[in-house]
Enzyme design. Structure first.
Site, PDB file in Angstrom:
ATOM      1  N   GLY A 257      13.156   4.854  11.701  1.00  0.00           N
ATOM      2  CA  GLY A 257      12.336   3.917  10.941  1.00  0.00           C
ATOM      3  C   GLY A 257      12.996   2.580  10.650  1.00  0.00           C
ATOM      4  O   GLY A 257      12.413   1.739   9.976  1.00  0.00           O
ATOM      5  N   ASP A 258      14.244   2.390  11.102  1.00  0.00           N
ATOM      6  CA  ASP A 258      14.921   1.104  10.893  1.00  0.00           C
ATOM      7  C   ASP A 258      15.789   0.818  12.131  1.00  0.00           C
ATOM      8  O   ASP A 258      15.570   1.434  13.172  1.00  0.00           O
ATOM      9  CB  ASP A 258      15.723   1.138   9.577  1.00  0.00           C
ATOM     10  CG  ASP A 258      15.814  -0.247   8.924  1.00  0.00           C
ATOM     11  OD1 ASP A 258      16.087  -1.226   9.648  1.00  0.00           O
ATOM     12  OD2 ASP A 258      15.624  -0.352   7.698  1.00  0.00           O
ATOM     13  N   ASP A 259      16.764  -0.088  12.035  1.00  0.00           N
ATOM     14  CA  ASP A 259      17.533  -0.487  13.215  1.00  0.00           C
ATOM     15  C   ASP A 259      18.155   0.727  13.941  1.00  0.00           C
ATOM     16  O   ASP A 259      18.687   1.632  13.301  1.00  0.00           O
ATOM     17  CB  ASP A 259      18.662  -1.440  12.805  1.00  0.00           C
ATOM     18  CG  ASP A 259      18.134  -2.720  12.158  1.00  0.00           C
ATOM     19  OD1 ASP A 259      16.929  -3.021  12.291  1.00  0.00           O
ATOM     20  OD2 ASP A 259      18.937  -3.425  11.507  1.00  0.00           O
TER      21      ASP A 259
END
Ligand SMILES: *[C@@H]1O[C@H](CO)[C@@H](O)[C@H](O)[C@H]1NC(C)=O
Ligand SMILES: *[C@@H]1O[C@H](CO)[C@@H](O)[C@H](O)[C@H]1NC(C)=O
Ligand SMILES: *[C@@H]1O[C@H](CO)[C@@H](O)[C@H](O)[C@H]1NC(C)=O
Length: 454
Positions: A257-259
């Site tokens: 859900g992120d980098d």
């Protein structure tokens, strides 16, 4: 980095069965060569082996195995068998609270072995904030200890037959969404002040916060890992090397859900005071997707980041393909980054390099602490369905220099959502970049356009 020769004998045999041109074919496929991480930390084999079941471990998914893990690791730490000890996790689901690793150990997860975090958020242990952050990353004060935690260890391997480490993060994500978190969420696994670490052939799932967080550490190899978390899970970064050197990440799949990978080095005045950079980081043959960035540097870069190479990266359904991010008050430097052979498909922004990203730990940050961004090479990058090819926005009082783009094709999406390149406070050069980026970057036909900028 060592060159490992790979002989593809099976392919030759198959070709030779039906072809008269066998000799020609075998000459063509006999050997190729691939760069790998294997030279950085040698793989360790342990003669002494114990199983979690020897310590009362029960893999029924219900029994709490905290005592079994802590006792097994206590045994490894205090019996000190020559060559270290392997802790075997057989097939089954082993529910446990957080635990600490020790030096000279291999945590080995069999096929279908799962180490699963409890959701007892109310008695999760708290530890001190990292000095380079001054506080927890998302809440002031201390922070919840990582599910698997290691402080000051060396010679540790986490491997096996693609067993799973499951953080059961949804309870934490919901606390974040409902703003009921008291302290910063736990990472799935964190190494602090550690060296000689290998993580390979393991699946990481549903981390409460960042997945793999090596900090103030060196000589780390992460390969053949799979990292999974839902696209809408908050802050579930894949791998965040933070004030680390000699890190090699390769042959992995990350969908979070992120980098996917974010290289960091501390936050504003705390990171500047601690002053430990991240350097010599290699990331190669990583595939994945995320609503945020594929390969990122920042935004916490106050100790400095230098000598990063990311190559042969494949990104699908991304927010930003490549993201270099910093901010006023960060100080530090970002120097000598190379991104090469990147394929991206269905992305909002192909390339983003910007000096106004991320928040501050408190209002004590120094607004005159400007980051120095110098020497970023982007080459051989191909994109399809890219909404905006790129955005490079330096700082007025600290322009980004030596930004060099070559052999880049970022194909847009037709229609009103397409946005052209945008640049400001930046200098550097371009060669064969389509669409044409901006007049701030000099167009050139020369090779090696940026070699003097590092
Ligand atoms: C685990 O490590 C943390 C931080 O180093 C420490 O505070 C805690 O006491 C350790 N826990 C155990 C069970 O050893
Ligand atoms: C484990 O996963 C890796 C990476 O996906 C893969 O290359 C490897 O063959 C798998 N190993 C086993 C034993 O399944
Ligand atoms: C720049 O970084 C690369 C790794 O990407 C490294 O091999 C090279 O030595 C670095 N150059 C300088 C001048 O430090």
């Amino acid at each position: 980095m060592p060159r490992v020769r790979v002989r593809i004998l099976l392919a030759v045999v198959a070709l030779c069965l039906g072809l008269s041109s066998c000799q020609l074919a075998s000459a063509a496929v006999e050997e190729g060569s691939v760069l790998t991480c294997s030279g950085i930390v040698p793989m360790r084999y342990r003669n002494d082996k114990i199983s979690i079941t020897d310590f009362g471990g029960v893999g029924d998914g219900k029994t709490l195995n905290t005592k079994a893990f802590r006792e097994a690791i206590y045994r490894i730490q205090h019996l000190r068998r020559r060559g270290g000890t392997l802790l075997y996790i057989p097939p089954g689901v082993y529910l446990t609270e957080s635990f600490n690793l020790t030096s000279h150990m291999t945590l080995y997860l069999a096929k279908d072995a799962v180490i699963k975090a409890t959701q007892n958020t109310w008695n999760w242990p708290l530890i001190a904030p990292l000095p380079s952050y001054g506080r927890g990353r998302e809440r002031p004060g201390g922070r919840y200890m990582s599910f698997i935690h290691a402080d000051g260890v060396h010679d540790v391997v986490i491997t096996g037959e693609n067993g799973t480490i499951d953080g059961q993060g949804d309870i934490w994500w919901n606390m974040w969404r409902q703003r009921t978190l008291q302290f910063t969420r736990p990472n799935l696994i964190e190494f602090i002040h550690s060296t000689g670490i290998i993580i390979s052939n393991v699946i990481f799932r549903n981390s409460p916060f960042w997945n793999i967080h090596p900090v103030y550490s060196s000589n780390i190899v992460i390969r053949y890992v799979t990292i999974l978390a839902p696209a809408d899970s908050p802050n579930t970064d894949g791998i965040d090397p933070d004030s680390c050197s000699n890190v090699c990440i390769e042959d992995s799949y990350i969908s979070v859900g992120d980098d996917l990978v974010a290289v960091k080095s501390g936050w504003d005045e705390y990171g500047i005071a601690y002053g430990r950079p991240s350097s010599d980081i290699t990331i190669r043959r990583v595939t994945g997707s995320s609503p945020f960035a594929g390969i990122a540097v920042g935004s916490e870069t106050s100790g400095g980041v230098k000598n990063v190479l990311a190559e042969h990266i494949n990104l699908y359904n991304m927010g930003v393909g490549i993201h270099v991010k910093t901010n006023i008050g960060r100080g530090g430097f970002i120097r000598n980054l190379t991104f090469s052979n990147v394929y991206m498909e269905n992305v909002r922004k192909g390339i983003k390099i910007a000096g106004d990203v991320g928040d501050h730990p408190d209002d004590k940050f120094n607004p005159n602490a400007l980051p120095v961004v110098k020497g970023i090479v982007l080459q051989s990058i191909w994109g399809e369905k890219v909404m905006q090819p790129g955005l490079i926005m330096g700082l007025k009082n600290s322009p980004f220099t030596g930004i060099c783009l070559s052999n880049i094709n970022l194909h847009g999406v037709p229609g009103p959502r397409y946005t052209p390149w945008k640049c400001s406070d930046v200098s550097g050069a371009t060669s064969q970049v389509s669409p044409w980026p901006c007049s701030e970057l000099t167009s050139t036909k020369q090779a090696g356009i940026c070699s003097d900028h590092f």
